[in-house]
Design a protein around this motif. Structure first.
Motif, PDB file in Angstrom:
ATOM      1  N   LYS A 170       0.835  -1.194   0.000  1.00 49.74           N
ATOM      2  CA  LYS A 170       0.000   0.000   0.000  1.00 49.74           C
ATOM      3  C   LYS A 170       0.875   1.250   0.000  1.00 49.74           C
ATOM      4  O   LYS A 170       1.755   1.399   0.843  1.00 49.74           O
ATOM      5  CB  LYS A 170      -0.909   0.005   1.223  1.00 49.74           C
ATOM      6  CG  LYS A 170      -1.839   1.203   1.290  1.00 49.74           C
ATOM      7  CD  LYS A 170      -2.726   1.136   2.523  1.00 49.74           C
ATOM      8  CE  LYS A 170      -3.643   2.352   2.611  1.00 49.74           C
ATOM      9  NZ  LYS A 170      -4.508   2.301   3.821  1.00 49.74           N
ATOM     10  N   ILE A 171       0.619   2.136  -0.950  1.00 49.49           N
ATOM     11  CA  ILE A 171       1.423   3.356  -1.067  1.00 49.49           C
ATOM     12  C   ILE A 171       0.940   4.384  -0.055  1.00 49.49           C
ATOM     13  O   ILE A 171      -0.243   4.698   0.030  1.00 49.49           O
ATOM     14  CB  ILE A 171       1.358   3.932  -2.494  1.00 49.49           C
ATOM     15  CG1 ILE A 171       1.806   2.881  -3.511  1.00 49.49           C
ATOM     16  CG2 ILE A 171       2.195   5.191  -2.592  1.00 49.49           C
ATOM     17  CD1 ILE A 171       3.208   2.348  -3.301  1.00 49.49           C
ATOM     18  N   SER A 172       1.897   4.921   0.709  1.00 48.99           N
ATOM     19  CA  SER A 172       1.579   5.882   1.764  1.00 48.99           C
ATOM     20  C   SER A 172       1.945   7.315   1.413  1.00 48.99           C
ATOM     21  O   SER A 172       1.341   8.258   1.912  1.00 48.99           O
ATOM     22  CB  SER A 172       2.318   5.496   3.056  1.00 48.99           C
ATOM     23  OG  SER A 172       1.964   4.197   3.472  1.00 48.99           O
ATOM     24  N   SER A 173       2.970   7.469   0.544  1.00 48.37           N
ATOM     25  CA  SER A 173       3.467   8.809   0.250  1.00 48.37           C
ATOM     26  C   SER A 173       4.231   8.776  -1.068  1.00 48.37           C
ATOM     27  O   SER A 173       4.690   7.718  -1.499  1.00 48.37           O
ATOM     28  CB  SER A 173       4.378   9.284   1.385  1.00 48.37           C
ATOM     29  OG  SER A 173       4.749  10.635   1.220  1.00 48.37           O
ATOM     30  N   VAL A 174       4.357   9.941  -1.697  1.00 43.86           N
ATOM     31  CA  VAL A 174       5.004  10.034  -3.008  1.00 43.86           C
ATOM     32  C   VAL A 174       5.942  11.229  -3.026  1.00 43.86           C
ATOM     33  O   VAL A 174       5.615  12.302  -2.497  1.00 43.86           O
ATOM     34  CB  VAL A 174       3.953  10.172  -4.139  1.00 43.86           C
ATOM     35  CG1 VAL A 174       4.631  10.305  -5.502  1.00 43.86           C
ATOM     36  CG2 VAL A 174       3.000   8.981  -4.138  1.00 43.86           C
ATOM     37  N   ARG A 175       7.120  11.046  -3.663  1.00 41.79           N
ATOM     38  CA  ARG A 175       8.075  12.136  -3.895  1.00 41.79           C
ATOM     39  C   ARG A 175       8.357  12.195  -5.394  1.00 41.79           C
ATOM     40  O   ARG A 175       8.734  11.193  -5.996  1.00 41.79           O
ATOM     41  CB  ARG A 175       9.399  11.883  -3.160  1.00 41.79           C
ATOM     42  CG  ARG A 175       9.250  11.551  -1.683  1.00 41.79           C
ATOM     43  CD  ARG A 175       8.892  12.780  -0.847  1.00 41.79           C
ATOM     44  NE  ARG A 175       8.941  12.454   0.566  1.00 41.79           N
ATOM     45  CZ  ARG A 175       7.923  11.946   1.257  1.00 41.79           C
ATOM     46  NH1 ARG A 175       6.775  11.692   0.638  1.00 41.79           N
ATOM     47  NH2 ARG A 175       8.033  11.682   2.546  1.00 41.79           N
ATOM     48  N   CYS A 176       8.196  13.350  -5.985  1.00 44.92           N
ATOM     49  CA  CYS A 176       8.352  13.498  -7.433  1.00 44.92           C
ATOM     50  C   CYS A 176       9.216  14.724  -7.728  1.00 44.92           C
ATOM     51  O   CYS A 176       9.000  15.790  -7.136  1.00 44.92           O
ATOM     52  CB  CYS A 176       6.970  13.656  -8.065  1.00 44.92           C
ATOM     53  SG  CYS A 176       6.944  13.754  -9.847  1.00 44.92           S
ATOM     54  N   GLU A 177      10.186  14.574  -8.637  1.00 47.53           N
ATOM     55  CA  GLU A 177      11.092  15.673  -8.968  1.00 47.53           C
ATOM     56  C   GLU A 177      11.336  15.752 -10.463  1.00 47.53           C
ATOM     57  O   GLU A 177      11.467  14.734 -11.144  1.00 47.53           O
ATOM     58  CB  GLU A 177      12.446  15.484  -8.270  1.00 47.53           C
ATOM     59  CG  GLU A 177      12.437  15.702  -6.781  1.00 47.53           C
ATOM     60  CD  GLU A 177      13.857  15.712  -6.226  1.00 47.53           C
ATOM     61  OE1 GLU A 177      14.353  16.818  -5.917  1.00 47.53           O
ATOM     62  OE2 GLU A 177      14.442  14.625  -6.113  1.00 47.53           O
ATOM     63  N   ILE A 178      11.393  16.982 -10.963  1.00 45.81           N
ATOM     64  CA  ILE A 178      11.805  17.250 -12.341  1.00 45.81           C
ATOM     65  C   ILE A 178      12.618  18.538 -12.313  1.00 45.81           C
ATOM     66  O   ILE A 178      12.164  19.556 -11.794  1.00 45.81           O
ATOM     67  CB  ILE A 178      10.593  17.377 -13.302  1.00 45.81           C
ATOM     68  CG1 ILE A 178      11.009  17.962 -14.643  1.00 45.81           C
ATOM     69  CG2 ILE A 178       9.482  18.233 -12.692  1.00 45.81           C
ATOM     70  CD1 ILE A 178      11.873  17.109 -15.477  1.00 45.81           C
ATOM     71  N   GLY A 179      13.826  18.469 -12.835  1.00 46.98           N
ATOM     72  CA  GLY A 179      14.661  19.666 -12.849  1.00 46.98           C
ATOM     73  C   GLY A 179      15.702  19.610 -13.949  1.00 46.98           C
ATOM     74  O   GLY A 179      16.305  18.562 -14.183  1.00 46.98           O
ATOM     75  N   ILE A 196       6.344   5.444  -1.890  1.00 40.59           N
ATOM     76  CA  ILE A 196       6.757   4.823  -0.633  1.00 40.59           C
ATOM     77  C   ILE A 196       5.624   3.945  -0.125  1.00 40.59           C
ATOM     78  O   ILE A 196       4.528   4.436   0.169  1.00 40.59           O
ATOM     79  CB  ILE A 196       7.118   5.899   0.400  1.00 40.59           C
ATOM     80  CG1 ILE A 196       8.259   6.775  -0.142  1.00 40.59           C
ATOM     81  CG2 ILE A 196       7.504   5.272   1.742  1.00 40.59           C
ATOM     82  CD1 ILE A 196       8.497   8.037   0.661  1.00 40.59           C
ATOM     83  N   GLY A 197       5.878   2.637  -0.058  1.00 34.45           N
ATOM     84  CA  GLY A 197       4.832   1.694   0.302  1.00 34.45           C
ATOM     85  C   GLY A 197       5.096   0.943   1.587  1.00 34.45           C
ATOM     86  O   GLY A 197       6.176   1.048   2.192  1.00 34.45           O
ATOM     87  N   SER A 198       4.121   0.150   1.997  1.00 42.57           N
ATOM     88  CA  SER A 198       4.222  -0.607   3.243  1.00 42.57           C
ATOM     89  C   SER A 198       5.285  -1.689   3.181  1.00 42.57           C
ATOM     90  O   SER A 198       5.836  -2.096   4.218  1.00 42.57           O
ATOM     91  CB  SER A 198       2.864  -1.236   3.577  1.00 42.57           C
ATOM     92  OG  SER A 198       2.427  -2.082   2.514  1.00 42.57           O
ATOM     93  N   GLU A 199       5.613  -2.179   1.978  1.00 43.93           N
ATOM     94  CA  GLU A 199       6.592  -3.249   1.821  1.00 43.93           C
ATOM     95  C   GLU A 199       7.890  -2.781   1.182  1.00 43.93           C
ATOM     96  O   GLU A 199       8.770  -3.590   0.891  1.00 43.93           O
ATOM     97  CB  GLU A 199       5.993  -4.393   0.989  1.00 43.93           C
ATOM     98  CG  GLU A 199       4.697  -4.954   1.531  1.00 43.93           C
ATOM     99  CD  GLU A 199       4.844  -5.439   2.970  1.00 43.93           C
ATOM    100  OE1 GLU A 199       5.879  -6.095   3.260  1.00 43.93           O
ATOM    101  OE2 GLU A 199       3.958  -5.153   3.796  1.00 43.93           O
ATOM    102  N   GLY A 200       8.008  -1.494   0.925  1.00 46.97           N
ATOM    103  CA  GLY A 200       9.215  -0.947   0.328  1.00 46.97           C
ATOM    104  C   GLY A 200       8.892   0.219  -0.575  1.00 46.97           C
ATOM    105  O   GLY A 200       7.746   0.681  -0.639  1.00 46.97           O
ATOM    106  N   SER A 201       9.887   0.706  -1.298  1.00 43.59           N
ATOM    107  CA  SER A 201       9.713   1.874  -2.164  1.00 43.59           C
ATOM    108  C   SER A 201       9.977   1.516  -3.617  1.00 43.59           C
ATOM    109  O   SER A 201      10.914   0.769  -3.927  1.00 43.59           O
ATOM    110  CB  SER A 201      10.675   2.995  -1.741  1.00 43.59           C
ATOM    111  OG  SER A 201      10.392   3.443  -0.439  1.00 43.59           O
TER     112      SER A 201
END
Length: 338
Positions: free
Chosen positions: A140-149, A249-254
């Motif tokens: 289960k996904i709990s959080s997300v980080r996204c980048e573009i530069g 970022i999930g409950s079992e890993g990223s």
């Protein structure tokens, strides 16, 4: 089947679409609508128009709208009213205003309306989405980080970046609009955005009149169990170490998607290192060719676009909300169609 094609705009993306249109439709009459009143005819084109009336009289069956974003709708609406199938480069406009009108006209005239977010056609992003949505292996996904530069002056070497679309407010520039692919694919993967917090800033030393950095928090519509996923999205024109990535970022890993390498990596719970579980290095034109093949199938079979006009509108609603949130230093809720 497609005998007449119109390419609106002849910047870098317009010239790419012209070249691909000629490659895929070698017998078609392909014309370009440009605002410069000269006798230049681009390679791969059969001719040029310098006013919309002449382009409408040409009666194209398919048009690609690739001029600056503030001028998309004034061209797209008359073409849609004439029943022309449309691929509109991202973003659909420079605000959400009047996009609903374009969608209604296309529905009434039964013509295709597709938004040009070509990243959806990358095999690596598709695989990343499938893995996220399946729950395997990250859970289960709990959080997300996204980048573009990427440093703006390095985008097109030999060209004065200050004169380009990206650097000018009047042409729909700025990190938020120019890098809106990220907003689109986050919605594609994680669903509709419920609220936005944002800071739109000029943090570098670029000589531009638009934001060079956009920092967003996106709250997605809550799941049935009440959990609300939040994504942190950072977009900029000032980063020298070019990057485009997303980590779920999930409950079992990223899970991590790297657009530059075409890799999807997994860091399992309790692991010591990332493991590459999918790799497809991006090829020049690959996503655009896939986009064009999809577009031509849509015209022939009247299927639902992978990136619809409604998808493009949703991105613009997020962008408008981000602008309001940045101005007010607060949170802006998104009410579809408002």
């Amino acid at each position: 089947m497609i005998a007449r094609v119109l390419i609106v705009g002849y910047g870098s993306i317009g010239s790419r679409h012209l070249r691909l249109a000629r490659q895929l439709l070698p017998a078609a009459d392909i014309r370009v609508l440009r605002h410069q009143p000269d006798d230049f005819v681009p390679e791969y084109a059969n001719g040029c128009f310098h006013d919309l009336a002449s382009a409408l009289a040409f009666a194209p069956q398919l048009a690609v709208i690739a001029n600056p974003a503030p001028f998309h709708l004034p061209v797209a609406l008359p073409l849609a009213e004439q029943g022309v199938h449309l691929l509109i480069e991202k973003p659909l406009s420079d605000s959400a205003a009047d996009i609903s009108r374009l969608i209604e006209v296309c529905q009434h005239r039964q013509c295709v309306l597709m938004t040009g977010y070509n990243l959806r056609f990358l095999p690596s992003l598709t695989r990343f989405r499938d893995l996220v949505r399946s729950g395997e292996p990250a859970g289960k996904i709990s959080s997300v980080r996204c980048e573009i530069g990427q440093y703006l002056p390095s985008w097109r070497p030999g060209v004065d970046y200050r004169k380009g679309v990206s650097a000018r407010k009047a042409l729909g520039g700025g990190a938020l609009l120019e890098l809106s692919h990220e907003i689109d694919y986050l919605c594609w993967i994680f669903g509709r955005v419920d609220w936005v917090r944002a800071a739109l800033l000029r943090q570098g030393d670029l000589e531009i009149d638009v934001e060079d950095s956009a920092h967003l928090l996106l709250g997605f519509e809550p799941a049935a169990d009440g959990h609300q996923l939040v994504a942190a999205l950072n977009m900029d024109f000032i980063r020298h170490d070019t990057t485009r990535s997303c980590v779920a970022i999930g409950s079992e890993g990223s899970l991590r998607w790297n657009a530059l390498t075409g890799c999807v990596d997994f860091f399992a719970r309790g692991a010591a290192n990332w493991q590459t579980i999918y790799s497809h290095a991006p090829q020049r034109d690959e996503s655009y060719i896939a986009e064009w093949h999809h577009l031509l199938r849509l015209v022939e079979h009247r299927e639902t676009p992978l990136v619809s006009g409604e998808d493009g509108l949703m991105v613009m609603e997020v962008i408008d909300a981000a602008r309001r949130a940045s101005d007010s230093c607060g949170l802006e809720r998104i009410i579809p169609g408002k």
